[in-house]
Motif scaffolding. Sequence first.
Motif, short mmCIF file in Angstrom:
data_model
loop_
_atom_site.label_atom_id
_atom_site.label_comp_id
_atom_site.label_asym_id
_atom_site.label_seq_id
_atom_site.Cartn_x
_atom_site.Cartn_y
_atom_site.Cartn_z
N ASP A 123 -6.41 19.69 68.10
CA ASP A 123 -6.14 20.07 66.73
C ASP A 123 -4.65 19.91 66.43
O ASP A 123 -3.89 19.42 67.28
CB ASP A 123 -6.65 21.49 66.43
CG ASP A 123 -5.92 22.59 67.20
OD1 ASP A 123 -4.78 22.37 67.69
OD2 ASP A 123 -6.48 23.69 67.29
N ASP A 124 -4.21 20.30 65.25
CA ASP A 124 -2.82 20.09 64.85
C ASP A 124 -1.85 21.00 65.59
O ASP A 124 -0.64 20.90 65.42
CB ASP A 124 -2.66 20.26 63.33
CG ASP A 124 -2.99 21.66 62.85
OD1 ASP A 124 -3.68 22.42 63.56
OD2 ASP A 124 -2.56 22.00 61.74
N GLN A 125 -2.37 21.89 66.46
CA GLN A 125 -1.52 22.73 67.30
C GLN A 125 -1.63 22.37 68.78
O GLN A 125 -1.02 23.01 69.62
CB GLN A 125 -1.90 24.21 67.11
CG GLN A 125 -1.71 24.69 65.69
CD GLN A 125 -2.07 26.14 65.55
OE1 GLN A 125 -1.37 27.00 66.10
NE2 GLN A 125 -3.15 26.41 64.86
N SER A 169 -4.57 22.26 70.65
CA SER A 169 -5.73 22.81 71.36
C SER A 169 -6.83 21.76 71.48
O SER A 169 -7.14 21.05 70.52
CB SER A 169 -6.28 24.03 70.63
OG SER A 169 -5.32 25.07 70.63
#
Length: 121
Positions: free
Chosen positions: A107-109, A111
């Motif tokens: 994801d954008d973080q 993960s």
Amino acid sequence: MAGEPSFFEIGVADPERGRAFYGALFGWTLEPGPSGRGFTIGTDGLPGGMHGGDEGASPYLFFRVDDIDAAIAKVRELGGTVQDIGEEGEEDPDSVARFGRFKLCRDDQGSSFGLHQPPGG
């Protein structure tokens, strides 16, 4: 329906040792996978797989999508990344027919998660 968990994958260093461990721990049936380098995992619930050469990996959870190409585009649009699975990102037609299409994502973080389009989807 899209978004529900549809498949899990366990990465281990040695798949034969993993087969013995998880088979004894949970009573799972682990049969040779289509590539010959891992196993399919038979459970009463969510189907799974095991692959080798991935020491210290965390299990991967794959979420069902109806159109994996559209889902990949959406992941990228939202700032996530998608990596290819397998040798040079090629999809094995026999494996796709039997198990469907898979992509590992972040994801954008950062993960990890996976996308899974079941066969016939």
